[in-house]
Design a protein around this motif. Structure first.
Motif, PDB file in Angstrom:
ATOM      1  N   TYR A  77      -4.165   6.893  36.953  1.00 27.06           N
ATOM      2  CA  TYR A  77      -4.647   6.107  35.813  1.00 27.06           C
ATOM      3  C   TYR A  77      -6.142   6.333  35.595  1.00 27.06           C
ATOM      4  CZ  TYR A  77      -0.397   3.147  35.745  1.00 27.06           C
ATOM      5  OH  TYR A  77       0.877   2.661  35.654  1.00 27.06           O
ATOM      6  N   GLU A  78      -6.898   6.405  36.682  1.00 26.32           N
ATOM      7  CA  GLU A  78      -8.343   6.642  36.558  1.00 26.32           C
ATOM      8  C   GLU A  78      -8.613   8.033  35.994  1.00 26.32           C
ATOM      9  OE1 GLU A  78     -12.498   6.658  39.106  1.00 26.32           O
ATOM     10  OE2 GLU A  78     -10.629   6.191  40.145  1.00 26.32           O
ATOM     11  N   SER A  79      -7.870   9.030  36.464  1.00 27.99           N
ATOM     12  CA  SER A  79      -8.014  10.385  35.941  1.00 27.99           C
ATOM     13  C   SER A  79      -7.638  10.429  34.461  1.00 27.99           C
ATOM     14  CB  SER A  79      -7.144  11.354  36.749  1.00 27.99           C
ATOM     15  OG  SER A  79      -7.245  12.658  36.243  1.00 27.99           O
ATOM     16  N   ASN A  80      -6.571   9.704  34.076  1.00 26.24           N
ATOM     17  CA  ASN A  80      -6.178   9.620  32.667  1.00 26.24           C
ATOM     18  C   ASN A  80      -7.323   9.048  31.835  1.00 26.24           C
ATOM     19  OD1 ASN A  80      -3.616  10.548  33.269  1.00 26.24           O
ATOM     20  ND2 ASN A  80      -2.654   8.541  33.154  1.00 26.24           N
ATOM     21  N   TYR A  81      -7.966   8.014  32.347  1.00 26.00           N
ATOM     22  CA  TYR A  81      -9.084   7.386  31.640  1.00 26.00           C
ATOM     23  C   TYR A  81     -10.229   8.383  31.451  1.00 26.00           C
ATOM     24  CZ  TYR A  81     -12.846   4.130  30.520  1.00 26.00           C
ATOM     25  OH  TYR A  81     -13.894   3.480  29.906  1.00 26.00           O
ATOM     26  N   ARG A  82     -10.578   9.101  32.496  1.00 22.31           N
ATOM     27  CA  ARG A  82     -11.691  10.058  32.405  1.00 22.31           C
ATOM     28  C   ARG A  82     -11.381  11.153  31.384  1.00 22.31           C
ATOM     29  NH1 ARG A  82     -14.808   6.573  33.877  1.00 22.31           N
ATOM     30  NH2 ARG A  82     -14.806   5.987  36.050  1.00 22.31           N
ATOM     31  N   ARG A  83     -10.154  11.618  31.359  1.00 23.51           N
ATOM     32  CA  ARG A  83      -9.781  12.649  30.389  1.00 23.51           C
ATOM     33  C   ARG A  83      -9.739  12.073  28.971  1.00 23.51           C
ATOM     34  NH1 ARG A  83      -5.546  16.499  33.741  1.00 23.51           N
ATOM     35  NH2 ARG A  83      -7.179  17.249  35.131  1.00 23.51           N
ATOM     36  N   PHE A  84      -9.215  10.873  28.832  1.00 22.26           N
ATOM     37  CA  PHE A  84      -9.188  10.237  27.518  1.00 22.26           C
ATOM     38  C   PHE A  84     -10.615   9.988  27.032  1.00 22.26           C
ATOM     39  CE2 PHE A  84      -8.821   6.648  24.569  1.00 22.26           C
ATOM     40  CZ  PHE A  84      -7.886   7.170  23.685  1.00 22.26           C
ATOM     41  N   GLU A  85     -11.491   9.620  27.931  1.00 20.01           N
ATOM     42  CA  GLU A  85     -12.897   9.381  27.591  1.00 20.01           C
ATOM     43  C   GLU A  85     -13.572  10.662  27.085  1.00 20.01           C
ATOM     44  OE1 GLU A  85     -16.346   6.911  29.856  1.00 20.01           O
ATOM     45  OE2 GLU A  85     -15.386   8.493  31.046  1.00 20.01           O
ATOM     46  N   ARG A  86     -13.195  11.799  27.646  1.00 19.51           N
ATOM     47  CA  ARG A  86     -13.718  13.076  27.142  1.00 19.51           C
ATOM     48  C   ARG A  86     -13.143  13.394  25.762  1.00 19.51           C
ATOM     49  NH1 ARG A  86     -12.319  17.244  31.403  1.00 19.51           N
ATOM     50  NH2 ARG A  86     -13.000  18.678  29.803  1.00 19.51           N
ATOM     51  N   LEU A  87     -11.886  13.044  25.548  1.00 21.69           N
ATOM     52  CA  LEU A  87     -11.229  13.286  24.268  1.00 21.69           C
ATOM     53  C   LEU A  87     -11.771  12.343  23.195  1.00 21.69           C
ATOM     54  CD1 LEU A  87      -8.879  15.002  23.019  1.00 21.69           C
ATOM     55  CD2 LEU A  87      -7.405  13.040  23.490  1.00 21.69           C
ATOM     56  N   VAL A  88     -12.024  11.090  23.583  1.00 26.97           N
ATOM     57  CA  VAL A  88     -12.491  10.058  22.658  1.00 26.97           C
ATOM     58  C   VAL A  88     -13.753   9.428  23.259  1.00 26.97           C
ATOM     59  CG1 VAL A  88     -11.850   7.997  21.345  1.00 26.97           C
ATOM     60  CG2 VAL A  88     -10.074   9.591  22.073  1.00 26.97           C
ATOM     61  N   PRO A  89     -14.906  10.063  23.063  1.00 25.67           N
ATOM     62  CA  PRO A  89     -16.124   9.563  23.706  1.00 25.67           C
ATOM     63  C   PRO A  89     -16.518   8.143  23.305  1.00 25.67           C
ATOM     64  CG  PRO A  89     -16.469  11.762  22.815  1.00 25.67           C
ATOM     65  CD  PRO A  89     -15.131  11.295  22.329  1.00 25.67           C
ATOM     66  N   GLU A  90     -16.177   7.726  22.101  1.00 24.85           N
ATOM     67  CA  GLU A  90     -16.486   6.370  21.653  1.00 24.85           C
ATOM     68  C   GLU A  90     -15.263   5.494  21.922  1.00 24.85           C
ATOM     69  OE1 GLU A  90     -19.055   6.698  17.798  1.00 24.85           O
ATOM     70  OE2 GLU A  90     -17.484   8.238  17.811  1.00 24.85           O
ATOM     71  N   LEU A  91     -15.199   4.949  23.125  1.00 23.64           N
ATOM     72  CA  LEU A  91     -14.000   4.214  23.518  1.00 23.64           C
ATOM     73  C   LEU A  91     -13.793   2.911  22.754  1.00 23.64           C
ATOM     74  CD1 LEU A  91     -13.831   4.882  27.341  1.00 23.64           C
ATOM     75  CD2 LEU A  91     -12.328   5.747  25.558  1.00 23.64           C
ATOM     76  N   ASP A  92     -14.783   2.491  21.984  1.00 27.28           N
ATOM     77  CA  ASP A  92     -14.558   1.328  21.133  1.00 27.28           C
ATOM     78  C   ASP A  92     -13.737   1.721  19.898  1.00 27.28           C
ATOM     79  OD1 ASP A  92     -16.607   2.842  19.995  1.00 27.28           O
ATOM     80  OD2 ASP A  92     -17.637   1.094  19.172  1.00 27.28           O
ATOM     81  N   LEU A  93     -13.473   3.012  19.748  1.00 26.89           N
ATOM     82  CA  LEU A  93     -12.642   3.567  18.676  1.00 26.89           C
ATOM     83  C   LEU A  93     -13.021   2.974  17.319  1.00 26.89           C
ATOM     84  CD1 LEU A  93      -9.312   3.462  20.643  1.00 26.89           C
ATOM     85  CD2 LEU A  93     -10.506   5.519  19.991  1.00 26.89           C
ATOM     86  N   PRO A  94     -14.122   3.459  16.728  1.00 26.10           N
ATOM     87  CA  PRO A  94     -14.595   2.906  15.456  1.00 26.10           C
ATOM     88  C   PRO A  94     -13.777   3.381  14.256  1.00 26.10           C
ATOM     89  CG  PRO A  94     -16.000   4.690  16.158  1.00 26.10           C
ATOM     90  CD  PRO A  94     -14.984   4.485  17.252  1.00 26.10           C
ATOM     91  N   PHE A  95     -12.478   3.583  14.434  1.00 29.44           N
ATOM     92  CA  PHE A  95     -11.569   4.000  13.376  1.00 29.44           C
ATOM     93  C   PHE A  95     -10.179   3.504  13.740  1.00 29.44           C
ATOM     94  CE2 PHE A  95     -12.409   7.470  16.385  1.00 29.44           C
ATOM     95  CZ  PHE A  95     -11.158   7.656  16.942  1.00 29.44           C
ATOM     96  N   GLU A  96      -9.272   3.523  12.776  1.00 35.11           N
ATOM     97  CA  GLU A  96      -7.882   3.107  13.020  1.00 35.11           C
ATOM     98  C   GLU A  96      -6.979   4.305  13.273  1.00 35.11           C
ATOM     99  OE1 GLU A  96      -6.938  -0.089  13.462  1.00 35.11           O
ATOM    100  OE2 GLU A  96      -9.084  -0.494  13.249  1.00 35.11           O
ATOM    101  N   THR A  97      -7.216   5.386  12.539  1.00 37.35           N
ATOM    102  CA  THR A  97      -6.438   6.610  12.715  1.00 37.35           C
ATOM    103  C   THR A  97      -7.398   7.792  12.677  1.00 37.35           C
ATOM    104  OG1 THR A  97      -6.033   6.894  10.349  1.00 37.35           O
ATOM    105  CG2 THR A  97      -4.384   5.653  11.587  1.00 37.35           C
ATOM    106  N   ALA A  98      -6.991   8.864  13.317  1.00 30.67           N
ATOM    107  CA  ALA A  98      -7.811  10.075  13.314  1.00 30.67           C
ATOM    108  C   ALA A  98      -6.935  11.277  13.617  1.00 30.67           C
ATOM    109  CB  ALA A  98      -8.936   9.968  14.339  1.00 30.67           C
ATOM    110  N   GLU A  99      -7.403  12.422  13.175  1.00 33.20           N
ATOM    111  CA  GLU A  99      -6.749  13.696  13.463  1.00 33.20           C
ATOM    112  C   GLU A  99      -7.768  14.600  14.113  1.00 33.20           C
ATOM    113  OE1 GLU A  99      -5.231  15.468   9.902  1.00 33.20           O
ATOM    114  OE2 GLU A  99      -4.042  13.699   9.390  1.00 33.20           O
TER     115      GLU A  99
END
Length: 160
Positions: free
Chosen positions: A25-47
């Motif tokens: 789970y921690e590794s998933n978070y680190r990879r997701f954080e690299r994919l989505v650097p702004e973890l507050d997700l300032p959007f609803e959808t994205a491509e």
């Protein structure tokens, strides 16, 4: 490090153990954080347009300490269009963990579908679903996907 102590840590981090799952789970978070650097997700959808494909992200739910997102590729056209893999993941900002909570049954990863109750018997189902997420996030990063900065979706001007 004494052999007994080293063996204890090796055993604790073994696949399909609770400690190993939390590490995943921690590794998933680190990879997701690299994919989505702004973890507050300032959007609803994205491509995100990678080397050969488009990755789709949709915010499903926002809570104080967690965000649930839908992450998928879409294949085919018209009625044959289908998501694959079709993952729902929960990002725990406070604990810095990311968990794949479901994999849609329409996916070819049907064995990983469903959201099980959390107990000791679940480790066997949580492990493959989250290993899939971990490997897929690594693949998406290798393909050049990302949802930060320049790739952030822009609001279209409202018509008067």
């Amino acid at each position: 490090m004494p052999t007994l102590q080293r063996n204890h840590w090796l055993a604790a981090a073994q696949p399909r153990s609770f400690t190993g799952l939390m590490g995943l789970y921690e590794s998933n978070y680190r990879r997701f954080e690299r994919l989505v650097p702004e973890l507050d997700l300032p959007f609803e959808t994205a491509e995100s347009h990678g080397a050969d494909d488009t990755l789709y992200l949709r915010v499903v739910e926002r809570c104080r300490y967690t965000t649930t997102v839908h992450l998928t590729y879409w294949f085919g056209e018209g009625e044959a269009r289908h998501p694959d893999p079709d993952l729902l993941l929960r990002v725990y900002q406070d604990a810095q963990l990311a968990e794949a909570i479901s994999c849609d049954a329409r996916s070819r990863y049907v064995a990983l579908a469903g959201v099980p109750q959390i107990d000791e018997d679940v480790l066997a189902t949580q492990w493959p679903r989250n290993l899939l997420l971990n490997k897929w996030l690594a693949y998406c990063l290798a393909q050049g996907h990302g949802f930060g900065g320049a790739n952030r979706p822009r609001q279209r001007p409202q018509k008067a």
